[in-house]
Design an enzyme around this catalytic site. Sequence first.
Site, short mmCIF file in Angstrom:
data_model
loop_
_atom_site.label_atom_id
_atom_site.label_comp_id
_atom_site.label_asym_id
_atom_site.label_seq_id
_atom_site.Cartn_x
_atom_site.Cartn_y
_atom_site.Cartn_z
CG ASP A 8 11.21 1.94 10.36
OD1 ASP A 8 11.21 0.81 10.92
OD2 ASP A 8 10.16 2.49 9.97
CG HIS A 9 11.49 4.19 14.53
ND1 HIS A 9 11.69 5.06 13.49
CD2 HIS A 9 10.16 4.16 14.74
CE1 HIS A 9 10.53 5.56 13.10
NE2 HIS A 9 9.58 5.01 13.83
N GLY A 66 7.78 -1.19 9.97
CA GLY A 66 6.64 -1.71 10.71
C GLY A 66 5.82 -2.68 9.90
CB THR A 67 3.51 -2.28 7.21
OG1 THR A 67 4.10 -1.18 6.49
CG2 THR A 67 2.59 -1.75 8.30
N GLY A 68 6.57 -3.07 6.32
CA GLY A 68 7.30 -3.40 5.09
C GLY A 68 6.80 -2.60 3.90
N GLY A 70 6.25 0.81 3.52
CA GLY A 70 7.02 2.02 3.21
C GLY A 70 8.36 1.68 2.58
CG HIS A 98 6.59 -16.30 -10.61
ND1 HIS A 98 5.29 -16.36 -11.05
CD2 HIS A 98 6.96 -17.58 -10.38
CE1 HIS A 98 4.88 -17.63 -11.08
NE2 HIS A 98 5.89 -18.39 -10.66
NE ARG A 109 5.39 -0.64 14.68
CZ ARG A 109 5.51 0.68 14.46
NH1 ARG A 109 4.81 1.25 13.48
NH2 ARG A 109 6.31 1.41 15.20
NE ARG A 131 7.82 -21.11 -15.50
CZ ARG A 131 6.60 -20.83 -15.02
NH1 ARG A 131 5.71 -20.29 -15.82
NH2 ARG A 131 6.29 -21.10 -13.79
NE ARG A 135 4.91 -12.96 -17.99
CZ ARG A 135 4.67 -14.26 -17.96
NH1 ARG A 135 5.31 -15.05 -17.12
NH2 ARG A 135 3.80 -14.79 -18.79
C1 RB5 Z 1 6.90 3.93 11.36
O1 RB5 Z 1 6.07 4.34 12.38
C2 RB5 Z 1 6.10 3.17 10.30
O2 RB5 Z 1 5.30 4.05 9.59
C3 RB5 Z 1 7.04 2.42 9.39
O3 RB5 Z 1 7.80 1.53 10.12
C4 RB5 Z 1 6.41 1.58 8.28
O4 RB5 Z 1 5.45 0.72 8.78
C5 RB5 Z 1 5.98 2.30 7.08
O5 RB5 Z 1 5.54 1.73 6.08
#
Ligand code: RB5
Length: 146
Positions: A8-9, A66-68, A70, A98, A109, A131, A135
């Site tokens: 994303d952006h 941003g965080t991975g 989403g 695994h 971010r 192995r 799972r």
């Molecule tokens: C976008 O602002 C932010 O929410 C997205 O990049 C991400 O971090 C969502 O999990």
Amino acid sequence: MRLLVASDHAAIELRQAVVDHLRGLGHAVEVSGPASGERADYPDQAALVAHAVAAGQADAGVLLCGTGIGMSIAANKVPGIRAALVHDVSTARLAAEHNRANILCLGARVLGPVVALDCVDAWLQTAFEARHQHRLDLITALERSA
Ligand code: RB5
């Protein structure tokens, strides 16, 4: 490998670094996501990559936001996808060893570019340990029961 990379952006710069790195290693890489100054919603990008990987049109994918978080939540809605959000080389390695993660999720971010590229390398260079197959079969059964 045939790899798809999307963001994303919030992760355009890191996406480009990942793409350049993977192409430098000789992988065939397709890219999706906004250009600089544009915005894109992470579920749309996750869906594009997850459906393509699940259908066998690509061997694996890398999703960045941003965080991975989403991206990983969205990608894991697609049957057959095992998207792993990783933060360091150890979790990246274990996601392959695994969990046989077929999508790697990274947070632009929260990770520096050096760590992010090390994560990509660790994930791609690590073999799945058979192995753990039982799972994965349980996960597939869970998908089918949903
Ligand atoms: C976008 O602002 C932010 O929410 C997205 O990049 C991400 O971090 C969502 O999990």
